[in-house]
Design a protein around this motif. Structure first.
Motif, PDB file in Angstrom:
ATOM      1  N   PHE A 405       0.813  -1.221   0.000  1.00  0.00           N
ATOM      2  CA  PHE A 405       0.000   0.000   0.000  1.00  0.00           C
ATOM      3  C   PHE A 405       0.844   1.269   0.000  1.00  0.00           C
ATOM      4  CE2 PHE A 405      -3.047  -3.124   1.713  1.00  0.00           C
ATOM      5  CZ  PHE A 405      -4.077  -2.920   0.821  1.00  0.00           C
ATOM      6  N   ILE A 406       1.846   1.329   0.836  1.00  0.00           N
ATOM      7  CA  ILE A 406       2.677   2.533   0.884  1.00  0.00           C
ATOM      8  C   ILE A 406       3.428   2.716  -0.433  1.00  0.00           C
ATOM      9  CG2 ILE A 406       4.669   3.626   1.998  1.00  0.00           C
ATOM     10  CD1 ILE A 406       3.756   2.454   4.634  1.00  0.00           C
ATOM     11  N   GLY A 407       3.976   1.618  -0.959  1.00  0.00           N
ATOM     12  CA  GLY A 407       4.716   1.710  -2.212  1.00  0.00           C
ATOM     13  C   GLY A 407       3.851   2.189  -3.364  1.00  0.00           C
ATOM     14  N   GLU A 408       2.629   1.642  -3.497  1.00  0.00           N
ATOM     15  CA  GLU A 408       1.749   2.045  -4.591  1.00  0.00           C
ATOM     16  C   GLU A 408       1.218   3.460  -4.388  1.00  0.00           C
ATOM     17  OE1 GLU A 408       1.339   0.595  -7.375  1.00  0.00           O
ATOM     18  OE2 GLU A 408       2.436  -1.232  -6.853  1.00  0.00           O
ATOM     19  N   LEU A 409       0.995   3.853  -3.129  1.00  0.00           N
ATOM     20  CA  LEU A 409       0.555   5.226  -2.867  1.00  0.00           C
ATOM     21  C   LEU A 409       1.642   6.213  -3.279  1.00  0.00           C
ATOM     22  CD1 LEU A 409      -1.773   6.928  -1.680  1.00  0.00           C
ATOM     23  CD2 LEU A 409      -0.624   6.778   0.552  1.00  0.00           C
ATOM     24  N   LYS A 410       2.890   5.872  -2.999  1.00  0.00           N
ATOM     25  CA  LYS A 410       4.002   6.744  -3.396  1.00  0.00           C
ATOM     26  C   LYS A 410       4.116   6.842  -4.917  1.00  0.00           C
ATOM     27  CE  LYS A 410       6.948   6.265   0.700  1.00  0.00           C
ATOM     28  NZ  LYS A 410       8.243   5.750   1.236  1.00  0.00           N
ATOM     29  N   LYS A 411       3.902   5.710  -5.617  1.00  0.00           N
ATOM     30  CA  LYS A 411       3.948   5.733  -7.077  1.00  0.00           C
ATOM     31  C   LYS A 411       2.861   6.645  -7.647  1.00  0.00           C
ATOM     32  CE  LYS A 411       5.792   1.040  -7.655  1.00  0.00           C
ATOM     33  NZ  LYS A 411       5.482  -0.326  -8.171  1.00  0.00           N
ATOM     34  N   LEU A 412       1.655   6.529  -7.093  1.00  0.00           N
ATOM     35  CA  LEU A 412       0.555   7.361  -7.572  1.00  0.00           C
ATOM     36  C   LEU A 412       0.816   8.832  -7.255  1.00  0.00           C
ATOM     37  CD1 LEU A 412      -2.213   7.586  -8.878  1.00  0.00           C
ATOM     38  CD2 LEU A 412      -3.249   7.067  -6.654  1.00  0.00           C
ATOM     39  N   LYS A 413       1.351   9.094  -6.088  1.00  0.00           N
ATOM     40  CA  LYS A 413       1.709  10.473  -5.706  1.00  0.00           C
ATOM     41  C   LYS A 413       2.696  11.057  -6.706  1.00  0.00           C
ATOM     42  CE  LYS A 413       4.101  12.923  -1.949  1.00  0.00           C
ATOM     43  NZ  LYS A 413       5.352  13.121  -2.732  1.00  0.00           N
ATOM     44  N   LYS A 414       3.690  10.248  -7.086  1.00  0.00           N
ATOM     45  CA  LYS A 414       4.687  10.719  -8.051  1.00  0.00           C
ATOM     46  C   LYS A 414       4.054  10.956  -9.420  1.00  0.00           C
ATOM     47  CE  LYS A 414       9.194   9.480 -10.038  1.00  0.00           C
ATOM     48  NZ  LYS A 414      10.288   8.457 -10.052  1.00  0.00           N
ATOM     49  N   LYS A 415       3.167  10.069  -9.834  1.00  0.00           N
ATOM     50  CA  LYS A 415       2.520  10.206 -11.135  1.00  0.00           C
ATOM     51  C   LYS A 415       1.686  11.477 -11.216  1.00  0.00           C
ATOM     52  CE  LYS A 415      -0.408   7.752 -14.433  1.00  0.00           C
ATOM     53  NZ  LYS A 415      -1.110   6.487 -14.760  1.00  0.00           N
ATOM     54  N   LEU A 416       1.034  11.837 -10.095  1.00  0.00           N
ATOM     55  CA  LEU A 416       0.184  13.036 -10.075  1.00  0.00           C
ATOM     56  C   LEU A 416       0.957  14.290  -9.672  1.00  0.00           C
ATOM     57  CD1 LEU A 416      -3.045  11.559  -8.436  1.00  0.00           C
ATOM     58  CD2 LEU A 416      -2.662  12.089 -10.845  1.00  0.00           C
ATOM     59  N   HIS A 417       2.275  14.140  -9.433  1.00  0.00           N
ATOM     60  CA  HIS A 417       3.120  15.274  -9.035  1.00  0.00           C
ATOM     61  C   HIS A 417       2.583  15.936  -7.762  1.00  0.00           C
ATOM     62  CE1 HIS A 417       4.778  14.794 -13.071  1.00  0.00           C
ATOM     63  NE2 HIS A 417       3.554  14.883 -13.547  1.00  0.00           N
ATOM     64  N   ALA A 418       2.063  15.119  -6.862  1.00  0.00           N
ATOM     65  CA  ALA A 418       1.418  15.643  -5.652  1.00  0.00           C
ATOM     66  C   ALA A 418       2.422  15.813  -4.519  1.00  0.00           C
ATOM     67  CB  ALA A 418       0.297  14.706  -5.214  1.00  0.00           C
ATOM     68  N   ARG A 419       2.094  16.707  -3.602  1.00  0.00           N
ATOM     69  CA  ARG A 419       2.904  16.904  -2.391  1.00  0.00           C
ATOM     70  C   ARG A 419       2.373  16.057  -1.242  1.00  0.00           C
ATOM     71  NH1 ARG A 419       2.313  23.232  -2.129  1.00  0.00           N
ATOM     72  NH2 ARG A 419       3.112  22.922  -0.011  1.00  0.00           N
ATOM     73  N   TYR A 420       1.068  15.777  -1.249  1.00  0.00           N
ATOM     74  CA  TYR A 420       0.437  14.987  -0.195  1.00  0.00           C
ATOM     75  C   TYR A 420      -0.384  13.876  -0.827  1.00  0.00           C
ATOM     76  CZ  TYR A 420       1.104  19.035   2.984  1.00  0.00           C
ATOM     77  OH  TYR A 420       1.611  20.060   3.730  1.00  0.00           O
TER      78      TYR A 420
END
Length: 512
Positions: A405-420
């Protein structure tokens, strides 16, 4: 032994009226008194010296806003503990959240508050002025007393197991770099934000039934209709949550021209609400849930639901009107909150405009029975400054059933260029991530669930404000979790999140 001192709320006013008529000078103290400690005893003894009779009124457990696990002691225990004190003449449990009803019940000659309340800033509820006015209205006076001060919340946090160990550890760690007053300042800072909520406006209709059994011929579940209520849902619910923290919040969404919509919208939004577009070609979205009420404080039993949603998307001309309004207003706000329930408002052209122009973009792209598999965040959006989603939405996003879960959340965060990024996993945990900070993992605060509908929206609403104010991952996740804990104790979206309750709960949990 001391039960004669404990007076039912219903009969208390008559008793105190008689005592006043006999010439007795009545002093009143009011509070939670969750754990009677030396500070309380000094306070009560000093109050008793000011008159002939001391009445101690106590907030009933259902109205205590000290966070999960509070009050630690129930009404009966708190009342008996106070009645055992020689300085206390009467105890009354007050079935209301504020002191106004307690003061009206007693009509004291003297109403005592702690010395810290001489400054109205000490009162996070904002009710102290109402208390003072009520006391004076009945001819009483306010006295500020208390030579010794302790904190029930601090003592309970340090020495009692009122919350799960993991939650206590999280709060203790957060408290090392965020004091209760700093927490309050962070929440108060939300009031300066200018916010636009854009997305699908939904009305949640709860139809209550009493199940009678199965019909004899067709084996269909049969129920007797009790009543129903229609609540603000979707983007409108999110707007109502945010409006508790800043009065500079607008809503942009689509509505039909059904006559019943007018009265409902007037009850939720001040006039004018001209950002909400009305069109005869659009059907106002209703999600009707048939539920059976259970015992007080128990989770609702949901039977089935019926959705009133047009199968076709809004017309291109209607979407163009949304774009025109958005283009004209988007730069007037600090925060654009996207509430995408997949019902048509967030058409592709609208999404691209928000992604390009929003100064700070908070995104919630939801999966539900109407759009399952067709409103996936990673397919629909390319940018967000912060976003929140649940476990099913993350699984769909990465097209896998078993994930880190943490790994995939980080990948999605990176894809969306998000800060949170936040992942809410219901009764399991919530994960919060901010760029260049360790992940924050927090367990649920509240296990007394009435209805989970709207809890994720409440989390997202308040966490978005925290992200826009650049708060840390632990603090922003904590704030969102407080909102979610409130929401699961409310039926659907019948009430917005209370800023006062969130403040009181957060300050209590951080009091170490």
């Amino acid at each position: 032994m001391f039960s004669h001192k404990i007076i039912p709320f219903e009969s208390a006013p008559a008793l105190f009226e008689r005592l006043r008529s006999e010439g007795h000078k009545i002093v009143q103290c009011h509070g939670t008194f969750d754990l009677v400690h030396p500070g309380h005893i000094y306070h009560l003894e000093e109050a008793r010296e000011l008159g002939e009779l001391l009445v101690t009124t106590v907030t009933a457990e259902n109205y205590v806003n000290k966070g999960p696990g509070r009050p630690y002691f129930n009404d009966a225990v708190r009342a008996k503990s106070l009645a055992a004190l020689g300085c206390v003449d009467y105890v009354v449990i007050i079935p209301f959240p504020t002191a106004v009803e307690a003061i009206t019940c007693v009509k004291p000659d003297i109403y005592c508050k702690g010395e810290e309340y001489q400054s109205s800033d000490a009162d996070v509820t904002g009710n102290i002025n109402d208390d003072i006015a009520t006391v004076k209205n009945y001819g009483g006076e306010i006295r500020y007393i208390g030579s010794v001060v302790f904190s029930s919340s601090k003592l309970i946090n340090e020495h009692f197991d009122h919350i799960p160990h993991s939650v206590k550890e999280y709060c203790h760690s957060l408290a090392t770099h965020c004091t209760p007053n700093e927490f309050r300042a962070a929440i108060d800072s939300f009031s300066g934000l200018k916010v636009l909520v854009i997305g699908d406006i939904i009305f949640d209709r709860y139809s209550y039934l009493r199940i009678q059994g199965l019909t004899s011929k067709n084996r269909i579940l049969s129920g007797r209709f009790l009543h129903e209520e229609t609540q603000a849902g979707g983007a409108l619910a999110i707007q109502r949550h945010i409006a508790q923290f800043t009065d500079q919040v607008d809503l942009l969404g689509l509505l039909g021209t059904e006559p019943w919509v007018d009265d409902l919208m007037r009850s939720y939004l001040p006039e004018p609400h001209d950002h909400c577009l009305r069109d005869e070609t659009f059907t106002t979205i209703i999600k009707q849930r048939f539920v059976e009420p259970t015992g007080e404080g128990k989770e609702l039993s949901k039977l089935f639901s019926v959705n009133y949603i047009e199968p076709n998307p809004p017309s291109s001309s209607l979407i163009e009107c949304v774009i025109e309004k958005l283009r004209d207003r988007i730069h007037h706000y600090d925060l654009i909150v996207v509430a995408d329930f997949g019902h048509g408002t967030m058409a592709k052209a609208v999404r691209r405009l928000v992604e390009k122009e929003a100064p700070f973009m908070a995104l919630n792209c939801q999966t539900n029975s109407n759009n399952h598999g067709f409103n996936i965040i990673s397919c629909q959006y390319t940018r967000a400054d912060c976003f929140s989603l649940d476990e099913q939405e993350l699984l769909l996003s990465c097209a896998q059933r078993h994930i880190d879960f943490i790994g995939e959340l980080k990948k999605l965060k990176k894809k969306l260029h998000a800060r949170y990024a936040w992942l809410t996993r219901g009764a399991i945990e919530t994960i919060g991530i901010k760029t260049d900070q360790p992940s924050s993992i927090i367990n649920p605060f509240e296990n007394r669930v009435i209805d989970t509908i709207g809890a994720g929206d409440a989390f997202f609403s308040v966490a978005s404000l925290a992200a826009c104010r650049n708060l840390s991952a632990p603090l922003s996740t904590f704030i969102g979790q407080l909102a979610g804990a409130q929401a699961v104790r409310i039926v659907g979206n019948s009430e917005p999140i209370s800023k006062t309750a969130l403040l009181k709960a957060g300050m209590a949990l951080l009091n170490f």
